[in-house]
Design an enzyme around this catalytic site. Structure first.
Site, mmCIF file in Angstrom:
data_model
loop_
_atom_site.group_PDB
_atom_site.id
_atom_site.type_symbol
_atom_site.label_atom_id
_atom_site.label_comp_id
_atom_site.label_asym_id
_atom_site.label_seq_id
_atom_site.Cartn_x
_atom_site.Cartn_y
_atom_site.Cartn_z
ATOM 1 N N LEU A 252 70.873 106.369 62.624
ATOM 2 C CA LEU A 252 71.829 107.474 61.964
ATOM 3 C C LEU A 252 73.212 107.438 62.378
ATOM 4 O O LEU A 252 73.466 107.480 63.489
ATOM 5 C CB LEU A 252 71.060 108.810 62.010
ATOM 6 C CG LEU A 252 71.682 109.807 61.427
ATOM 7 C CD1 LEU A 252 71.671 109.850 59.906
ATOM 8 C CD2 LEU A 252 70.943 111.191 61.649
ATOM 9 N N ASP B 127 77.919 126.577 55.349
ATOM 10 C CA ASP B 127 78.545 128.165 55.264
ATOM 11 C C ASP B 127 77.739 129.093 55.365
ATOM 12 O O ASP B 127 76.488 128.953 54.849
ATOM 13 C CB ASP B 127 79.402 128.240 53.818
ATOM 14 C CG ASP B 127 80.293 129.053 53.797
ATOM 15 O OD1 ASP B 127 80.829 129.585 54.956
ATOM 16 O OD2 ASP B 127 81.011 129.264 52.656
ATOM 17 N N HIS C 231 76.508 131.549 64.564
ATOM 18 C CA HIS C 231 77.017 130.378 64.669
ATOM 19 C C HIS C 231 75.944 129.627 65.715
ATOM 20 O O HIS C 231 75.628 128.398 65.335
ATOM 21 C CB HIS C 231 78.294 130.319 65.351
ATOM 22 C CG HIS C 231 79.442 130.875 64.414
ATOM 23 N ND1 HIS C 231 79.711 130.396 63.243
ATOM 24 C CD2 HIS C 231 80.408 131.496 64.736
ATOM 25 C CE1 HIS C 231 80.563 130.948 62.767
ATOM 26 N NE2 HIS C 231 81.238 131.625 63.542
#
Ligand code: FPP
Length: 251
Positions: A143, A32, A49
């Site tokens: 991962l 956020d 962003h």
């Protein structure tokens, strides 16, 4: 833990305090603060962003270096459609680019990507991009990177319930294990640690079922500023927690 040779002196001090035996197996992150980060710099939200995407790369590299096996990032929620159309469209463009640009890096690094959520509502080009990355990275095991897209925790629970009902399961036979097999996260362990950036103290409909015993870490740092040092600080904080899983004792 031993710091990588590229670590700064401060990062090195943090790395050395981390105990390898006490790392979370799964870190989930609510990323956020991109908008506020951009506003503070007089930049457009788009730039915020874009900086957020850079922070995703850094987070993946850090957990990879630490040997953490699973990371789940909340990239687009079922509620995010209510943002201004222009911003939704920018996020979709970034996502499409992400799938194209990241694929070689994910392959190089041995990262498997999977999307969590109802991707059928995303634009077709993005659905294709996601499917391609999921298929190509399927055999990577270093991962497991899960990206929540058009994801909502309540929606996921409804989706699982519908699927169980469609199977015609006798209600008496329903167990937590069976339920979990119908969630988007089947095969992925529950998160040990949730990180939320930008000073909000909310779960925001993320992994509601899976976070029953997750340790929560909130930081004021805005997502684009969440760098290696911030990740190490979150992990050190996690290592100081006593986890009881509802029981009296534990460590
Ligand atoms: C918003 O910060 C954060 C999101 C909408 C989710 C994370 C998105 C990214 C990191 C960028 C795109 C991701 C990919 C994978 C292409 P905010 O706009 O809520 O910030 P604010 O609360 O400060 O306005």
């Amino acid at each position: 833990m031993k710091a990588p040779s590229t670590a700064t002196p401060l990062q090195r001090t943090l790395w050395e305090q981390l105990e390898v035996s006490h790392l979370p197996a799964h870190v989930a992150i609510i990323m956020d603060g991109n908008g506020r980060w951009a506003k503070q710099r007089g930049l457009s939200r788009v730039k915020g962003h874009k900086a957020g995407v850079q922070a995703i790369r850094s987070a993946l590299d850090t957990v990879l270096e630490l040997g953490i096996g699973n990371i789940t990032l909340f990239a687009f929620s079922t509620e995010n459609w209510t943002r201004p159309p222009l911003e939704v469209s920018v996020l979709m463009t970034l996502l499409r680019q992400f799938m194209r640009i990241e694929l070689p890096r994910l392959m190089d690094k041995g990262i498997r990507m999977r999307a969590l959520g109802d991707v059928s509502r995303l634009p077709k080009a993005i659905q294709n991009g996601i499917a391609r990355v999921e298929t190509e990275t399927e055999k990577n095991i270093r991962l497991h990177f899960n990206i929540a897209l058009n994801y909502g925790g309540r929606n996921e629970i409804l989706h699982a319930t519908r699927s169980i009902m469609a199977d015609g399961l006798n209600p008496d036979k329903l167990t937590e294990t069976i339920f979990e097999q119908h969630l988007y996260t089947c095969e992925i362990p529950d998160p040990d640690l949730l990180i939320r950036t930008s000073g909000e103290f909310r779960i925001s409909n993320f992994l509601l079922w899976q976070m029953a015993y997750t340790e929560l870490y909130f930081t004021d740092v805005l997502w684009p500023d969440f760098d290696v040092e911030q990740m190490l600080r979150a992990l050190l904080d996690f290592q100081g927690r006593v986890r009881r899983f509802g029981g009296v004792h534990g460590d």
